[in-house]
Design a protein around this motif. Structure first.
Motif, PDB file in Angstrom:
ATOM      1  N   LEU A  74       0.815  -1.218   0.000  1.00 30.55           N
ATOM      2  CA  LEU A  74       0.000   0.000   0.000  1.00 30.55           C
ATOM      3  C   LEU A  74       0.847   1.266   0.000  1.00 30.55           C
ATOM      4  CD1 LEU A  74      -2.693  -1.111   2.608  1.00 30.55           C
ATOM      5  CD2 LEU A  74      -2.990  -0.949   0.127  1.00 30.55           C
ATOM      6  N   GLY A  75       2.154   1.123   0.232  1.00 29.27           N
ATOM      7  CA  GLY A  75       3.051   2.267   0.239  1.00 29.27           C
ATOM      8  C   GLY A  75       2.881   3.166   1.443  1.00 29.27           C
ATOM      9  N   LEU A  76       2.501   2.587   2.576  1.00 32.75           N
ATOM     10  CA  LEU A  76       2.257   3.354   3.790  1.00 32.75           C
ATOM     11  C   LEU A  76       3.421   3.208   4.759  1.00 32.75           C
ATOM     12  CD1 LEU A  76      -1.465   2.324   4.352  1.00 32.75           C
ATOM     13  CD2 LEU A  76      -0.638   4.478   3.377  1.00 32.75           C
ATOM     14  N   ASP A  77       3.872   4.329   5.307  1.00 33.38           N
ATOM     15  CA  ASP A  77       4.937   4.282   6.299  1.00 33.38           C
ATOM     16  C   ASP A  77       4.414   3.727   7.616  1.00 33.38           C
ATOM     17  OD1 ASP A  77       7.628   4.892   7.287  1.00 33.38           O
ATOM     18  OD2 ASP A  77       6.586   6.396   8.518  1.00 33.38           O
ATOM     19  N   ARG A  78       3.209   4.185   8.007  1.00 33.41           N
ATOM     20  CA  ARG A  78       2.563   3.685   9.216  1.00 33.41           C
ATOM     21  C   ARG A  78       1.095   3.427   8.898  1.00 33.41           C
ATOM     22  NH1 ARG A  78       3.037   6.939  14.447  1.00 33.41           N
ATOM     23  NH2 ARG A  78       2.387   8.680  13.125  1.00 33.41           N
ATOM     24  N   VAL A  79       0.497   2.503   9.622  1.00 28.08           N
ATOM     25  CA  VAL A  79      -0.885   2.130   9.333  1.00 28.08           C
ATOM     26  C   VAL A  79      -1.741   2.190  10.590  1.00 28.08           C
ATOM     27  CG1 VAL A  79      -0.441   0.673   7.330  1.00 28.08           C
ATOM     28  CG2 VAL A  79      -0.270  -0.313   9.610  1.00 28.08           C
ATOM     29  N   ASP A  80      -3.011   2.495  10.363  1.00 22.94           N
ATOM     30  CA  ASP A  80      -4.026   2.316  11.390  1.00 22.94           C
ATOM     31  C   ASP A  80      -4.587   0.915  11.192  1.00 22.94           C
ATOM     32  OD1 ASP A  80      -3.835   5.003  12.351  1.00 22.94           O
ATOM     33  OD2 ASP A  80      -5.004   5.655  10.611  1.00 22.94           O
ATOM     34  N   VAL A  81      -4.573   0.126  12.254  1.00 23.42           N
ATOM     35  CA  VAL A  81      -4.983  -1.274  12.167  1.00 23.42           C
ATOM     36  C   VAL A  81      -6.216  -1.496  13.022  1.00 23.42           C
ATOM     37  CG1 VAL A  81      -4.302  -3.675  12.580  1.00 23.42           C
ATOM     38  CG2 VAL A  81      -2.593  -2.010  11.815  1.00 23.42           C
ATOM     39  N   LEU A  82      -7.206  -2.178  12.448  1.00 22.72           N
ATOM     40  CA  LEU A  82      -8.392  -2.617  13.193  1.00 22.72           C
ATOM     41  C   LEU A  82      -8.469  -4.128  13.069  1.00 22.72           C
ATOM     42  CD1 LEU A  82     -11.970  -1.172  13.253  1.00 22.72           C
ATOM     43  CD2 LEU A  82     -11.633  -3.578  12.676  1.00 22.72           C
ATOM     44  N   ALA A  83      -8.695  -4.806  14.186  1.00 24.74           N
ATOM     45  CA  ALA A  83      -8.778  -6.263  14.169  1.00 24.74           C
ATOM     46  C   ALA A  83      -9.980  -6.712  14.970  1.00 24.74           C
ATOM     47  CB  ALA A  83      -7.508  -6.870  14.742  1.00 24.74           C
ATOM     48  N   HIS A  84     -10.633  -7.761  14.472  1.00 26.47           N
ATOM     49  CA  HIS A  84     -11.803  -8.312  15.152  1.00 26.47           C
ATOM     50  C   HIS A  84     -11.530  -9.735  15.624  1.00 26.47           C
ATOM     51  CE1 HIS A  84     -15.780 -10.538  14.989  1.00 26.47           C
ATOM     52  NE2 HIS A  84     -15.943  -9.681  15.966  1.00 26.47           N
ATOM     53  N   SER A  85     -11.993 -10.042  16.819  1.00 29.19           N
ATOM     54  CA  SER A  85     -12.010 -11.406  17.347  1.00 29.19           C
ATOM     55  C   SER A  85     -10.616 -12.033  17.272  1.00 29.19           C
ATOM     56  CB  SER A  85     -13.054 -12.220  16.587  1.00 29.19           C
ATOM     57  OG  SER A  85     -13.304 -13.458  17.207  1.00 29.19           O
ATOM     58  N   ALA A  86     -10.489 -13.206  16.640  1.00 29.56           N
ATOM     59  CA  ALA A  86      -9.191 -13.884  16.558  1.00 29.56           C
ATOM     60  C   ALA A  86      -8.161 -13.075  15.798  1.00 29.56           C
ATOM     61  CB  ALA A  86      -9.357 -15.264  15.919  1.00 29.56           C
ATOM     62  N   GLY A  87      -8.614 -12.121  14.980  1.00 27.72           N
ATOM     63  CA  GLY A  87      -7.684 -11.219  14.316  1.00 27.72           C
ATOM     64  C   GLY A  87      -6.917 -10.358  15.292  1.00 27.72           C
ATOM     65  N   GLY A  88      -7.442 -10.245  16.519  1.00 21.41           N
ATOM     66  CA  GLY A  88      -6.730  -9.490  17.542  1.00 21.41           C
ATOM     67  C   GLY A  88      -5.360 -10.064  17.836  1.00 21.41           C
ATOM     68  N   ASP A  89      -5.259 -11.390  17.853  1.00 22.62           N
ATOM     69  CA  ASP A  89      -3.957 -12.022  18.079  1.00 22.62           C
ATOM     70  C   ASP A  89      -2.964 -11.627  16.999  1.00 22.62           C
ATOM     71  OD1 ASP A  89      -4.466 -13.572  20.430  1.00 22.62           O
ATOM     72  OD2 ASP A  89      -5.639 -14.965  19.222  1.00 22.62           O
ATOM     73  N   LEU A  90      -3.415 -11.630  15.751  1.00 26.49           N
ATOM     74  CA  LEU A  90      -2.536 -11.270  14.642  1.00 26.49           C
ATOM     75  C   LEU A  90      -2.118  -9.809  14.727  1.00 26.49           C
ATOM     76  CD1 LEU A  90      -1.148 -11.918  11.979  1.00 26.49           C
ATOM     77  CD2 LEU A  90      -3.343 -11.602  10.816  1.00 26.49           C
ATOM     78  N   ALA A  91      -3.059  -8.938  15.059  1.00 24.68           N
ATOM     79  CA  ALA A  91      -2.743  -7.516  15.166  1.00 24.68           C
ATOM     80  C   ALA A  91      -1.763  -7.246  16.304  1.00 24.68           C
ATOM     81  CB  ALA A  91      -4.026  -6.717  15.376  1.00 24.68           C
ATOM     82  N   ILE A  92      -1.951  -7.934  17.418  1.00 24.02           N
ATOM     83  CA  ILE A  92      -1.043  -7.755  18.552  1.00 24.02           C
ATOM     84  C   ILE A  92       0.368  -8.219  18.187  1.00 24.02           C
ATOM     85  CG2 ILE A  92      -0.503  -8.595  20.877  1.00 24.02           C
ATOM     86  CD1 ILE A  92      -3.599  -8.650  21.341  1.00 24.02           C
ATOM     87  N   LEU A  93       0.468  -9.362  17.527  1.00 24.57           N
ATOM     88  CA  LEU A  93       1.788  -9.838  17.119  1.00 24.57           C
ATOM     89  C   LEU A  93       2.425  -8.906  16.096  1.00 24.57           C
ATOM     90  CD1 LEU A  93       1.327 -13.713  16.854  1.00 24.57           C
ATOM     91  CD2 LEU A  93       2.304 -12.368  18.726  1.00 24.57           C
ATOM     92  N   TYR A  94       1.602  -8.331  15.215  1.00 23.46           N
ATOM     93  CA  TYR A  94       2.142  -7.372  14.251  1.00 23.46           C
ATOM     94  C   TYR A  94       2.682  -6.144  14.975  1.00 23.46           C
ATOM     95  CZ  TYR A  94       2.571  -4.124  10.378  1.00 23.46           C
ATOM     96  OH  TYR A  94       3.063  -3.212   9.474  1.00 23.46           O
ATOM     97  N   ALA A  95       1.920  -5.633  15.930  1.00 14.23           N
ATOM     98  CA  ALA A  95       2.370  -4.461  16.686  1.00 14.23           C
ATOM     99  C   ALA A  95       3.621  -4.765  17.496  1.00 14.23           C
ATOM    100  CB  ALA A  95       1.257  -3.983  17.608  1.00 14.23           C
ATOM    101  N   ALA A  96       3.728  -5.999  18.006  1.00 18.92           N
ATOM    102  CA  ALA A  96       4.900  -6.382  18.782  1.00 18.92           C
ATOM    103  C   ALA A  96       6.141  -6.477  17.901  1.00 18.92           C
ATOM    104  CB  ALA A  96       4.649  -7.726  19.473  1.00 18.92           C
ATOM    105  N   ARG A  97       5.953  -6.954  16.676  1.00 22.37           N
ATOM    106  CA  ARG A  97       7.089  -7.150  15.775  1.00 22.37           C
ATOM    107  C   ARG A  97       7.439  -5.896  14.988  1.00 22.37           C
ATOM    108  NH1 ARG A  97       6.782 -12.361  11.981  1.00 22.37           N
ATOM    109  NH2 ARG A  97       6.303 -13.240  14.045  1.00 22.37           N
ATOM    110  N   HIS A  98       6.443  -5.066  14.703  1.00 28.26           N
ATOM    111  CA  HIS A  98       6.661  -3.867  13.883  1.00 28.26           C
ATOM    112  C   HIS A  98       6.036  -2.628  14.552  1.00 28.26           C
ATOM    113  CE1 HIS A  98       8.081  -6.321  10.507  1.00 28.26           C
ATOM    114  NE2 HIS A  98       7.042  -7.106  10.708  1.00 28.26           N
TER     115      HIS A  98
END
Length: 284
Positions: free
Chosen positions: A85-109
Motif C-alpha cells: 500500500l506504500g504506507l509508512d505507518r498504518v491504522d490497524v483494526l482487528a476483530h475477534s481472533a484477528g486481535g492475536d494477529l494484530a497484537i503480534l504485528y504491533a509487537a514485531r513492527h
C-alpha cells in the motif's frame, strides 16, 4: 479485486470499501473471509477500509505450506500488505481472533503502527483468553430472551466438545446483541466463509509467546482502543480491561447491548466510538 504477493509467493487479496485514509482491517473467525465484516456498520463512510483476506480464505490463494496458517507466521502477510500500500505507518483494526494477529504485528513492527483498534478481540498472544465460565456468565445475561434455554443447552454441548451443527446454530444468538434478520443471515454465512483446516492451525503450538509479546507491547507508543461488547463472553468487558491495561496508551470502550459483532448490534454507536478514537489520534 486488488492482490499482492506474500513473501512465500502466495497471492493474497484484499477488498476496499470507502474513501479517505486507509484503515487496515484484519478479520477473525479464526480464518474467516473478510466479507463478514461488511462495511463495519458504515465505517467506510469515514475511512477507506482495506480488508485483508487471510491466506486460504476468501479470494486469497492457498499456500503451499499449511503450516503458514499459524498466526505468528501470518504477521509477514500484514507487513507485506502495508508495504504494498506504500504506507509508512498504518491504522490497524482487528476483530475477534484477528486481535492475536494484530497484537503480534504491533509487537514485531511497532514503528509501523499508528493506531490499533481491537474489536471484541482475543489476546492469546498476550496470555489472556476467555474461559468456559466467561462464556456461561455472558450467556446468563440473556436469560430473558425467548431463545435462551435452547441456546444455553446448545452452548453446553459446544463447551463440552460434543456439539452438532444444530447445536452451533442454536447457540448462535448468544453471539449477537440483537437476534434479528441481519444477525441470522450473518451467522448463517459463517461456515461457507471459513477455512476450518486453517483455523485448526491458526493458534497451534508455537503460535504465541506471551512473555515476549507483553514485553514488546509494553513499549508500544501507538494509541490503542479496546472495544468490548457488554454481552460478549469472548472477551467479557472486565477481561478486555485487563488487555487494555497491558498497553501503555490504551483506552477501553464497552458498547452497551452489544455481543461479539458490535457493528451489527448498533452501527451508529460503533462507528461513533471508532471514528472518535481515530480522529483524536490521527489529526494532522
Amino acid at each position: 479485486m486488488p492482490t499482492f504477493t506474500a513473501l512465500d509467493g502466495t497471492e493474497l487479496a484484499y477488498h476496499v470499501a470507502g474513501a479517505g485514509e486507509p484503515l487496515l482491517c484484519l478479520p477473525g473467525g479464526p480464518m474467516r473471509a473478510s466479507v463478514y465484516l461488511g462495511d463495519l456498520g458504515g465505517l467506510s463512510s469515514h475511512r477507506r477500509l482495506v480488508m485483508l483476506d487471510l491466506r486460504g480464505t476468501g479470494d486469497s490463494g492457498i499456500p503451499a505450506d499449511p503450516a503458514t496458517y499459524r498466526c505468528d507466521r501470518q504477521v509477514a502477510d500484514v507487513e507485506a500488505l502495508r508495504d504494498h500500500l506504500g504506507l509508512d505507518r498504518v491504522d490497524v483494526l482487528a476483530h475477534s481472533a484477528g486481535g492475536d494477529l494484530a497484537i503480534l504485528y504491533a509487537a514485531r513492527h511497532p514503528e509501523r503502527v499508528r493506531t490499533l483498534t481491537l474489536v471484541t478481540a482475543r489476546a492469546r498472544a498476550l496470555g489472556v483468553d476467555f474461559t468456559e465460565e466467561h462464556r456461561r456468565e455472558a450467556a446468563g445475561l440473556r436469560a430473558a430472551e425467548p431463545w435462551f434455554e435452547t441456546a444455553r443447552l446448545a452452548l453446553d454441548a459446544v463447551l463440552a466438545g460434543t456439539a452438532t451443527d444444530a447445536d452451533w446454530d442454536a447457540a448462535a444468538p448468544l453471539f449477537y446483541g440483537r437476534w434479528d434478520a441481519a444477525a441470522q443471515a450473518h451467522a448463517a454465512s459463517d461456515v461457507e466463509q471459513s477455512n476450518e483446516e486453517a483455523a485448526d492451525v491458526y493458534a497451534s503450538a508455537g503460535a504465541f509467546d506471551p512473555v515476549a509479546a507483553r514485553a514488546a507491547i509494553s513499549a508500544l507508543d501507538a494509541p490503542v482502543l479496546v472495544l468490548a461488547g457488554e454481552w460478549d463472553g469472548g472477551p467479557l468487558p472486565r477481561v478486555a480491561a485487563t488487555v487494555a491495561d497491558m498497553f501503555p496508551r490504551a483506552e477501553l470502550a464497552v458498547q452497551a447491548g452489544a455481543g461479539h459483532f458490535p457493528w451489527l448490534d448498533d452501527p451508529v454507536r460503533f462507528v461513533q466510538t471508532v471514528t472518535t478514537f481515530l480522529s483524536r489520534h490521527t489529526r494532522g
